[in-house]
Design a protein around this motif. Structure first.
Motif, mmCIF file in Angstrom:
data_model
loop_
_atom_site.group_PDB
_atom_site.id
_atom_site.type_symbol
_atom_site.label_atom_id
_atom_site.label_comp_id
_atom_site.label_asym_id
_atom_site.label_seq_id
_atom_site.Cartn_x
_atom_site.Cartn_y
_atom_site.Cartn_z
ATOM 1 N N TYR A 1 57.877 16.502 78.600
ATOM 2 C CA TYR A 1 58.081 16.012 77.242
ATOM 3 C C TYR A 1 56.782 16.142 76.465
ATOM 4 C CZ TYR A 1 62.316 14.019 79.197
ATOM 5 O OH TYR A 1 63.540 13.854 79.808
ATOM 6 N N GLN A 2 56.896 16.528 75.221
ATOM 7 C CA GLN A 2 55.726 16.590 74.344
ATOM 8 C C GLN A 2 55.980 15.635 73.198
ATOM 9 O OE1 GLN A 2 55.795 20.925 73.759
ATOM 10 N NE2 GLN A 2 53.836 20.966 74.842
ATOM 11 N N ASN A 3 55.057 14.721 72.992
ATOM 12 C CA ASN A 3 55.211 13.676 71.992
ATOM 13 C C ASN A 3 54.074 13.719 70.991
ATOM 14 O OD1 ASN A 3 56.185 12.279 74.880
ATOM 15 N ND2 ASN A 3 57.631 12.178 73.192
ATOM 16 N N PRO A 4 54.273 13.101 69.820
ATOM 17 C CA PRO A 4 53.226 13.131 68.791
ATOM 18 C C PRO A 4 51.931 12.469 69.249
ATOM 19 C CG PRO A 4 55.299 12.326 67.888
ATOM 20 C CD PRO A 4 55.466 12.402 69.377
ATOM 21 N N ASN A 5 50.839 12.945 68.692
ATOM 22 C CA ASN A 5 49.531 12.321 68.898
ATOM 23 C C ASN A 5 49.342 11.236 67.855
ATOM 24 O OD1 ASN A 5 48.402 13.889 71.085
ATOM 25 N ND2 ASN A 5 48.332 15.593 69.659
ATOM 26 N N ILE A 6 48.672 10.171 68.255
ATOM 27 C CA ILE A 6 48.368 9.076 67.340
ATOM 28 C C ILE A 6 46.899 9.158 66.954
ATOM 29 C CG2 ILE A 6 48.234 6.573 67.046
ATOM 30 C CD1 ILE A 6 50.565 6.401 69.082
ATOM 31 N N VAL A 7 46.646 9.163 65.649
ATOM 32 C CA VAL A 7 45.293 9.119 65.110
ATOM 33 C C VAL A 7 45.077 7.703 64.584
ATOM 34 C CG1 VAL A 7 43.764 9.976 63.288
ATOM 35 C CG2 VAL A 7 45.266 11.563 64.518
ATOM 36 N N SER B 1 54.130 2.414 55.002
ATOM 37 C CA SER B 1 54.625 3.429 55.909
ATOM 38 C C SER B 1 55.154 4.589 55.077
ATOM 39 C CB SER B 1 55.740 2.851 56.788
ATOM 40 O OG SER B 1 56.239 3.841 57.658
ATOM 41 N N GLU B 2 54.575 5.773 55.295
ATOM 42 C CA GLU B 2 54.926 6.952 54.509
ATOM 43 C C GLU B 2 54.963 8.176 55.407
ATOM 44 O OE1 GLU B 2 52.293 7.507 51.185
ATOM 45 O OE2 GLU B 2 52.445 5.417 50.550
ATOM 46 N N SER B 3 55.397 9.276 54.823
ATOM 47 C CA SER B 3 55.402 10.558 55.510
ATOM 48 C C SER B 3 54.737 11.578 54.599
ATOM 49 C CB SER B 3 56.843 10.971 55.811
ATOM 50 O OG SER B 3 56.858 12.193 56.499
ATOM 51 N N ILE B 4 53.948 12.443 55.200
ATOM 52 C CA ILE B 4 53.286 13.516 54.447
ATOM 53 C C ILE B 4 53.990 14.827 54.803
ATOM 54 C CG2 ILE B 4 51.156 14.851 54.218
ATOM 55 C CD1 ILE B 4 50.477 12.244 53.110
ATOM 56 N N PRO B 5 54.585 15.494 53.808
ATOM 57 C CA PRO B 5 55.246 16.772 54.108
ATOM 58 C C PRO B 5 54.213 17.896 54.243
ATOM 59 C CG PRO B 5 55.396 16.293 51.769
ATOM 60 C CD PRO B 5 54.708 15.109 52.410
ATOM 61 N N VAL C 1 53.031 12.497 60.060
ATOM 62 C CA VAL C 1 52.700 13.875 59.723
ATOM 63 C C VAL C 1 53.497 14.759 60.688
ATOM 64 C CG1 VAL C 1 50.812 15.444 59.120
ATOM 65 C CG2 VAL C 1 50.364 12.988 59.238
ATOM 66 N N PRO C 2 54.830 14.821 60.476
ATOM 67 C CA PRO C 2 55.691 15.465 61.469
ATOM 68 C C PRO C 2 55.457 16.958 61.660
ATOM 69 C CG PRO C 2 56.966 14.828 59.528
ATOM 70 C CD PRO C 2 55.591 14.248 59.365
ATOM 71 N N HIS C 3 54.987 17.655 60.641
ATOM 72 C CA HIS C 3 54.792 19.096 60.789
ATOM 73 C C HIS C 3 53.643 19.457 61.734
ATOM 74 C CE1 HIS C 3 52.362 17.898 57.319
ATOM 75 N NE2 HIS C 3 51.580 18.911 57.605
ATOM 76 N N ILE C 4 52.788 18.483 62.067
ATOM 77 C CA ILE C 4 51.757 18.716 63.084
ATOM 78 C C ILE C 4 51.885 17.709 64.233
ATOM 79 C CG2 ILE C 4 50.117 19.911 61.582
ATOM 80 C CD1 ILE C 4 48.563 17.242 61.341
ATOM 81 N N SER C 5 53.017 17.015 64.283
ATOM 82 C CA SER C 5 53.325 16.075 65.376
ATOM 83 C C SER C 5 52.249 15.009 65.553
ATOM 84 C CB SER C 5 53.551 16.832 66.692
ATOM 85 O OG SER C 5 54.610 17.744 66.554
#
Length: 183
Positions: free
Chosen positions: A34-40, A171-175, A105-109
């Motif tokens: 499984y590959q999951n998002p990184n947290i910054v 809580s937001e999302s950056i396209p 930032v879903p486009h870079i996970s």
């Protein structure tokens, strides 16, 4: 991914039974990778009316300004990660952390999480990943030289919220940036 971290044999991409996403699966031992998002994790460190920023000494965005932040490590809380990153990048100590922005930032996970924090003192310096660190008033923020959109958005929210002295958790999302069509 080319090889299984469990047995070293080649992996292939497929949708495992009972799943709905492509995964790397070992054809030999059947391990699903499984590959999951990184947290910054990072901070908006303040001293009075000023915010501490770091000029990056590393890629990506070498030479651009950012809030002290970086990837969360295994075995630490997100707050510990924000404190550690602030110490590593700005040699600064912070206290009274309060979660502030969660930006997908879903486009870079990735998921970027920033805490509001107070500097313990003004004994700060550039760490190994920073060229320099500096306190900025809002009017002096180098907006055109910020390294990441999540940093710019967090600072925009911070200064807007500071006017009312109310800091909601945001809580937001950056396209992804849209590239203009070449004609």
């Amino acid at each position: 991914m080319k090889f299984c971290s469990q047995c070293g044999n080649p992996v292939t991409q497929r949708i495992p039974e009972g799943d709905s996403r492509l995964r790397f699966v070992c054809d030999s031992c059947q391990t699903i990778h499984y590959q999951n998002p990184n947290i910054v994790a990072g901070c908006v460190p303040t001293w009075g009316s000023k915010v501490l920023l770091c000029r990056r000494a590393i890629e990506p965005r070498l030479g651009y300004w950012t809030l002290p932040a970086g990837f969360m490590e295994n075995g630490e809380t997100i707050e510990q990660a924000a404190i550690r990153e602030t110490a590593e990048e700005a040699c600064a100590r912070v206290r009274h952390l309060s979660i502030y922005t969660l930006i997908d930032v879903p486009h870079i996970s990735q998921v970027h999480v920033f805490f509001r924090a107070e500097l313990v003192d003004v004994d700060f310096a550039a760490g190994p990943e920073s060229l320099e660190v500096q306190l900025f008033d809002e009017a002096d923020i180098p907006w055109d030289e910020l390294a990441f959109r999540t940093v710019g958005r967090t600072l925009e929210c911070f200064f807007a919220d500071r006017r009312n002295e109310v800091y909601p958790v945001r809580s937001e999302s950056i396209p992804p940036l849209v590239q203009p069509a070449i004609t």
